[in-house]
Scaffold this motif. Structure first.
Motif, PDB file in Angstrom:
ATOM      1  N   PHE A 112      63.397  17.613  15.085  1.00 18.85           N
ATOM      2  CA  PHE A 112      64.329  17.972  14.037  1.00 18.85           C
ATOM      3  C   PHE A 112      64.708  16.828  13.108  1.00 18.85           C
ATOM      4  O   PHE A 112      65.722  16.877  12.428  1.00 18.85           O
ATOM      5  CB  PHE A 112      65.525  18.693  14.645  1.00 18.85           C
ATOM      6  CG  PHE A 112      65.152  20.089  15.027  1.00 18.85           C
ATOM      7  CD1 PHE A 112      65.267  21.109  14.094  1.00 18.85           C
ATOM      8  CD2 PHE A 112      64.596  20.383  16.261  1.00 18.85           C
ATOM      9  CE1 PHE A 112      64.861  22.394  14.396  1.00 18.85           C
ATOM     10  CE2 PHE A 112      64.193  21.668  16.569  1.00 18.85           C
ATOM     11  CZ  PHE A 112      64.321  22.678  15.646  1.00 18.85           C
ATOM     12  N   VAL A 113      63.838  15.819  13.057  1.00 15.17           N
ATOM     13  CA  VAL A 113      64.065  14.739  12.096  1.00 15.17           C
ATOM     14  C   VAL A 113      63.984  15.280  10.668  1.00 15.17           C
ATOM     15  O   VAL A 113      64.870  15.037   9.849  1.00 15.17           O
ATOM     16  CB  VAL A 113      63.023  13.618  12.288  1.00 15.17           C
ATOM     17  CG1 VAL A 113      63.195  12.565  11.208  1.00 15.17           C
ATOM     18  CG2 VAL A 113      63.161  13.005  13.662  1.00 15.17           C
ATOM     19  N   THR A 114      62.924  16.054  10.409  1.00 13.57           N
ATOM     20  CA  THR A 114      62.715  16.559   9.053  1.00 13.57           C
ATOM     21  C   THR A 114      63.914  17.340   8.513  1.00 13.57           C
ATOM     22  O   THR A 114      64.451  16.976   7.471  1.00 13.57           O
ATOM     23  CB  THR A 114      61.445  17.425   9.003  1.00 13.57           C
ATOM     24  OG1 THR A 114      60.356  16.610   9.400  1.00 13.57           O
ATOM     25  CG2 THR A 114      61.208  17.973   7.620  1.00 13.57           C
ATOM     26  N   PRO A 115      64.378  18.376   9.220  1.00 10.90           N
ATOM     27  CA  PRO A 115      65.498  19.115   8.629  1.00 10.90           C
ATOM     28  C   PRO A 115      66.741  18.250   8.479  1.00 10.90           C
ATOM     29  O   PRO A 115      67.474  18.391   7.494  1.00 10.90           O
ATOM     30  CB  PRO A 115      65.742  20.248   9.628  1.00 10.90           C
ATOM     31  CG  PRO A 115      65.059  19.849  10.860  1.00 10.90           C
ATOM     32  CD  PRO A 115      63.921  18.991  10.463  1.00 10.90           C
ATOM     33  N   LEU A 116      66.967  17.329   9.422  1.00 11.43           N
ATOM     34  CA  LEU A 116      68.169  16.504   9.315  1.00 11.43           C
ATOM     35  C   LEU A 116      68.098  15.599   8.089  1.00 11.43           C
ATOM     36  O   LEU A 116      69.072  15.481   7.343  1.00 11.43           O
ATOM     37  CB  LEU A 116      68.360  15.679  10.589  1.00 11.43           C
ATOM     38  CG  LEU A 116      68.724  16.546  11.812  1.00 11.43           C
ATOM     39  CD1 LEU A 116      68.869  15.695  13.060  1.00 11.43           C
ATOM     40  CD2 LEU A 116      69.985  17.350  11.547  1.00 11.43           C
ATOM     41  N   LEU A 166      53.402  24.091  -1.419  1.00 10.65           N
ATOM     42  CA  LEU A 166      53.593  25.262  -0.564  1.00 10.65           C
ATOM     43  C   LEU A 166      53.524  24.909   0.911  1.00 10.65           C
ATOM     44  O   LEU A 166      54.071  25.588   1.751  1.00 10.65           O
ATOM     45  CB  LEU A 166      52.491  26.285  -0.844  1.00 10.65           C
ATOM     46  CG  LEU A 166      52.621  27.155  -2.067  1.00 10.65           C
ATOM     47  CD1 LEU A 166      51.395  28.029  -2.199  1.00 10.65           C
ATOM     48  CD2 LEU A 166      53.854  28.004  -1.935  1.00 10.65           C
ATOM     49  N   GLY A 167      52.824  23.807   1.217  1.00 10.89           N
ATOM     50  CA  GLY A 167      52.514  23.528   2.606  1.00 10.89           C
ATOM     51  C   GLY A 167      53.675  23.044   3.443  1.00 10.89           C
ATOM     52  O   GLY A 167      53.588  23.056   4.661  1.00 10.89           O
ATOM     53  N   SER A 168      54.756  22.586   2.837  1.00 13.99           N
ATOM     54  CA  SER A 168      55.806  22.017   3.674  1.00 13.99           C
ATOM     55  C   SER A 168      57.189  22.460   3.231  1.00 13.99           C
ATOM     56  O   SER A 168      57.425  22.761   2.062  1.00 13.99           O
ATOM     57  CB  SER A 168      55.728  20.492   3.646  1.00 13.99           C
ATOM     58  OG  SER A 168      56.073  20.022   2.372  1.00 13.99           O
ATOM     59  N   LEU A 169      58.106  22.436   4.190  1.00 14.47           N
ATOM     60  CA  LEU A 169      59.502  22.758   3.906  1.00 14.47           C
ATOM     61  C   LEU A 169      60.086  21.710   2.964  1.00 14.47           C
ATOM     62  O   LEU A 169      60.852  22.023   2.053  1.00 14.47           O
ATOM     63  CB  LEU A 169      60.285  22.807   5.226  1.00 14.47           C
ATOM     64  CG  LEU A 169      61.775  23.070   5.117  1.00 14.47           C
ATOM     65  CD1 LEU A 169      62.043  24.388   4.434  1.00 14.47           C
ATOM     66  CD2 LEU A 169      62.409  23.062   6.494  1.00 14.47           C
ATOM     67  N   ALA A 208      64.681  27.686   8.677  1.00 19.26           N
ATOM     68  CA  ALA A 208      63.286  27.681   8.236  1.00 19.26           C
ATOM     69  C   ALA A 208      62.479  26.703   9.079  1.00 19.26           C
ATOM     70  O   ALA A 208      61.340  26.981   9.473  1.00 19.26           O
ATOM     71  CB  ALA A 208      63.201  27.302   6.758  1.00 19.26           C
ATOM     72  N   TYR A 209      63.077  25.556   9.365  1.00 24.70           N
ATOM     73  CA  TYR A 209      62.333  24.580  10.157  1.00 24.70           C
ATOM     74  C   TYR A 209      62.144  25.069  11.584  1.00 24.70           C
ATOM     75  O   TYR A 209      61.057  24.935  12.161  1.00 24.70           O
ATOM     76  CB  TYR A 209      63.043  23.226  10.137  1.00 24.70           C
ATOM     77  CG  TYR A 209      62.102  22.147  10.579  1.00 24.70           C
ATOM     78  CD1 TYR A 209      61.143  21.649   9.703  1.00 24.70           C
ATOM     79  CD2 TYR A 209      62.115  21.676  11.889  1.00 24.70           C
ATOM     80  CE1 TYR A 209      60.246  20.696  10.109  1.00 24.70           C
ATOM     81  CE2 TYR A 209      61.214  20.714  12.303  1.00 24.70           C
ATOM     82  CZ  TYR A 209      60.279  20.224  11.411  1.00 24.70           C
ATOM     83  OH  TYR A 209      59.381  19.299  11.807  1.00 24.70           O
ATOM     84  N   ALA A 210      63.208  25.635  12.119  1.00 24.89           N
ATOM     85  CA  ALA A 210      63.101  26.169  13.482  1.00 24.89           C
ATOM     86  C   ALA A 210      61.988  27.211  13.549  1.00 24.89           C
ATOM     87  O   ALA A 210      61.211  27.258  14.506  1.00 24.89           O
ATOM     88  CB  ALA A 210      64.429  26.774  13.911  1.00 24.89           C
ATOM     89  N   PHE A 211      61.881  28.031  12.486  1.00 28.22           N
ATOM     90  CA  PHE A 211      60.807  29.017  12.486  1.00 28.22           C
ATOM     91  C   PHE A 211      59.453  28.331  12.405  1.00 28.22           C
ATOM     92  O   PHE A 211      58.506  28.704  13.095  1.00 28.22           O
ATOM     93  CB  PHE A 211      60.964  29.994  11.323  1.00 28.22           C
ATOM     94  CG  PHE A 211      59.857  31.005  11.274  1.00 28.22           C
ATOM     95  CD1 PHE A 211      59.882  32.114  12.103  1.00 28.22           C
ATOM     96  CD2 PHE A 211      58.763  30.834  10.432  1.00 28.22           C
ATOM     97  CE1 PHE A 211      58.850  33.029  12.095  1.00 28.22           C
ATOM     98  CE2 PHE A 211      57.722  31.744  10.425  1.00 28.22           C
ATOM     99  CZ  PHE A 211      57.769  32.846  11.257  1.00 28.22           C
TER     100      PHE A 211
END
Lengths: 304, 355
Positions: free
Chosen positions: B10-14, B265-268, B185-188
């Protein structure tokens, strides 16, 4: 009975417009896998090319006041140039991109053309009187039909005959069909890729120009989004007919036109405003029953 | 390597949420104009992140998500508008909606539920289609929504808008929901379903051969995505205070898709970045359209140049950065980047000695 026949002719006339638009879209899809949202805006450009560029409310006809024998080729030439320019500037650099990227690129082109027209001609719709002689009605055995509808149907049949002769027998037409069947293979066999694609854009430009004149003569109004609904109906027509199949595009176009007209005529008045919702629901239902469209194209099926 | 996902996951969403928080913090220091644009941007972020859940993971472009936004917005508005007004203008509503007035959070959730329910019906039908046919079918859905909502006078007010929706969405409210959307979205994305869905995006046949039920994973993403976009719609309604069906049509569809494509499109990360970048481009162009005083002369671009400029930016990005600004990578993701086929070779060489 007379009423029904009248509706049938209306349906055929609207259907033939949709079929022409669908043919232009289907042609590019077959060769390039491009879902060209800008096709509707080619139609808009064809119609606007008739008047003087200005933001005045009153439209001043320039090309629009010429004799039809000059007017038609000139409008065709303008639309063809615009269509091929979008290819050169946008789609050619994206040749190797995926289908979704191409689709969004064409969406961007469409958005730019719409707002370019807005910038040059102003936001207000303009009234234009093109070929008013065609709106007179003729009576055939109790049926009263505007000449324009007959001209529309006739033009469509004529253009389709020419198209199919061109695709079957002309050298370039055969190359186009070969490219649609298997682009890479066609290139190996000596078909020049960019040439064939440019040609496809030119042909779809001519089809768009024809639609723009017929449509404008019918509605008499210019607006910067006038081509959009035509293109939207034509998209679903292409999908319903079977993506990548030209006969499918034509069948789909007529089907969507007929369904729309018949819904307009026979829906209860309360529901009539939802006509488009019914048409598109019908489209989704058709796709459920035949996911590959009515006339599936062989080349589109993915080979593993 | 695969098992580290849960540790570093969860580094990315944080990081994304922290960056958006920073932008929000800086934005609220600005004037009213800036705050309005900021709130608008954050609401669009909810919508675009919601779209990304489906479009980004499945690779199927959807033009219809703005339709879900419309559904969510109207549903939320039905619940919160003054009953007196509703009993005059929206006579077709069921009694409990017409005479009641509900708390705004419930109203927005209701909008999300309705959007999700519509997505179940629609998605169940069109997820069986091939990619492009499905895209066009979502287009058909957008037309259906537009046709229904702009003509069903007794329920939606038709072409005359719904007015008097309480405007309670401040930048921080919008931020909270944007953060929530990013997190979900990241969790998904890192869930089993997300992985299966991305496998189907890369190679449908191989995915099917690995016993992935493509229709089902696509449908799951579609419904989740519609719910998030529905929340975005509800926020939009309670931000503007006025609703017309034509807001939710081609133009908004174009802008939200442009945001997705610009970022990648490829990444959050791409979805979030795209919203910020496109908003900045649009705001700059809008300011230029308004005119800039240079000494005594005011230079301004003609109206329409904002839209054309956006189109040009989008086309250039597609030509020169086909996988978007992020090239399909997530922010701060040291070991393994999102697998975009086009960049896989570049990614492989760019992978540092992360382990």
């Amino acid at each position: 009975m007379i009423n029904f026949l009248q509706n049938v002719i209306d349906a055929l006339s609207l259907g033939s417009l949709y079929a022409l638009v669908a043919l232009g879209i289907g042609l590019l899809f077959g060769i390039l896998r491009l879902v060209n949202f800008a096709h509707g805006d080619f139609i808009t450009i064809g119609a606007y090319s008739l008047i003087l560029p200005s933001t005045n409310v009153v439209a001043t006809m320039v090309i629009g006041s010429w004799h039809w024998a000059v007017l038609i080729p000139v409008v065709c030439a303008i639309v063809v140039v615009v269509a091929m320019a979008t290819d050169v500037f946008v789609f050619r650099p994206l040749r190797r991109s995926s289908a979704p990227t191409l689709m969004i690129a064409s969406f961007a082109v469409s958005y730019m053309i719409q707002n370019g027209v807005l910038m040059m001609y102003g936001a207000r719709p303009k009234a234009v009187n093109l070929w008013s002689a065609l709106t007179t009605q003729v009576t055939i055995g109790g049926l009263r039909e505007p000449v324009l509808q007959i001209v529309t149907i006739g033009t469509t049949i004529g253009l389709m005959l020419v198209m199919s002769l061109f695709l079957k027998h002309a050298r370039w037409g055969v190359q186009m069909r070969a490219a649609a069947e298997d682009f890479l293979m066609a290139q190996y066999l000596g078909v020049r890729g960019n040439f064939v694609i440019g040609l496809a854009f030119a042909v779809s430009g001519i089809l768009a120009a024809a639609v723009s004149l017929l449509f404008l003569a019918q509605t008499g109004a210019l607006s910067n989004v006038m081509g959009v609904p035509l293109a939207l109906f034509a998209f679903v027509a292409v999908v319903v007919g079977g993506m990548g199949s030209l006969p499918g595009a034509v069948v789909g176009g007529f089907l969507v036109g007929i369904v729309t007209t018949m819904l307009q005529a026979y829906l209860p008045p309360d529901l009539r405003v939802f006509r488009d919702a019914f048409t598109f629901t019908f489209v989704i239902v058709v796709l459920l029953v035949r996911p590959a469209g009515l006339i599936p194209s062989r080349s589109i099926a993915e080979r593993v | 390597m695969r098992f580290h996902r849960s540790l570093h996951g969860f580094v990315t969403p944080l990081v994304l949420i922290a960056s958006v928080a920073l932008i929000t913090f800086l934005g609220v220091l600005g004037g009213d104009q800036v705050k309005t644009s900021l709130t608008e941007m954050l609401i669009r972020m909810v919508v675009v992140v919601g779209m990304w859940v489906f479009v980004g993971n499945s690779g199927v472009i959807s033009f219809g998500h703005v339709g879900f936004m419309c559904v969510g917005a109207y549903a939320a508005a039905w619940a919160t508008v003054d009953p007196n007004w509703k009993s005059i203008m929206l006579t077709g509503l069921p009694d409990w909606l017409q005479n009641g007035q509900y708390p705004i959070p419930f109203a927005i959730m209701g909008g999300a539920v309705l959007a999700a329910a519509v997505a179940v019906l629609l998605g169940g039908a069109i997820m069986r289609l091939s990619g492009i046919a499905a895209s066009i079918a979502t287009f058909a859905f957008l037309m259906i929504v537009n046709s229904v909502y702009s003509n069903w006078d007794a329920v939606t007010g038709g072409t005359s808008s719904i007015i008097g929706i309480p405007t309670v969405v401040t930048p921080w409210v919008a931020f909270t929901l944007a953060a929530g959307a990013i997190f979900v979205a990241y969790a998904f994305k890192v869930s089993r379903y997300g992985l299966m869905l991305r496998a189907s995006r890369e190679d449908e046949v191989a995915a099917r051969a690995s016993a992935i039920n493509i229709v089902r994973v696509r449908l799951a993403a579609f419904v989740l995505s519609a719910a998030i976009v529905g929340i975005g719609g509800g926020l939009w309604a309670h931000f503007l205070g006025v609703l017309t069906a034509d807001t939710f049509y081609l133009s908004l569809s174009f802008i939200t898709l442009a945001m997705l494509v610009v970022g990648g499109l490829g990444s959050l990360t791409g979805a979030v970045l795209g919203v910020v970048v496109v908003t900045i481009v649009v705001e700059v162009l809008r300011a230029l359209e308004g005119g800039i005083a240079l000494g005594k002369i005011t230079l301004s671009l003609p109206p329409g140049s904002q839209e054309i400029g956006l189109g040009v930016v989008l086309a250039l990005i597609m030509i020169f950065r086909p996988s978007g600004l992020t090239r399909g990578r997530e922010v701060l993701w040291p070991r393994r980047r999102s697998p975009m086929t086009e960049v896989s070779t570049k990614t492989a060489t760019a992978l540092g000695p992360g382990e």
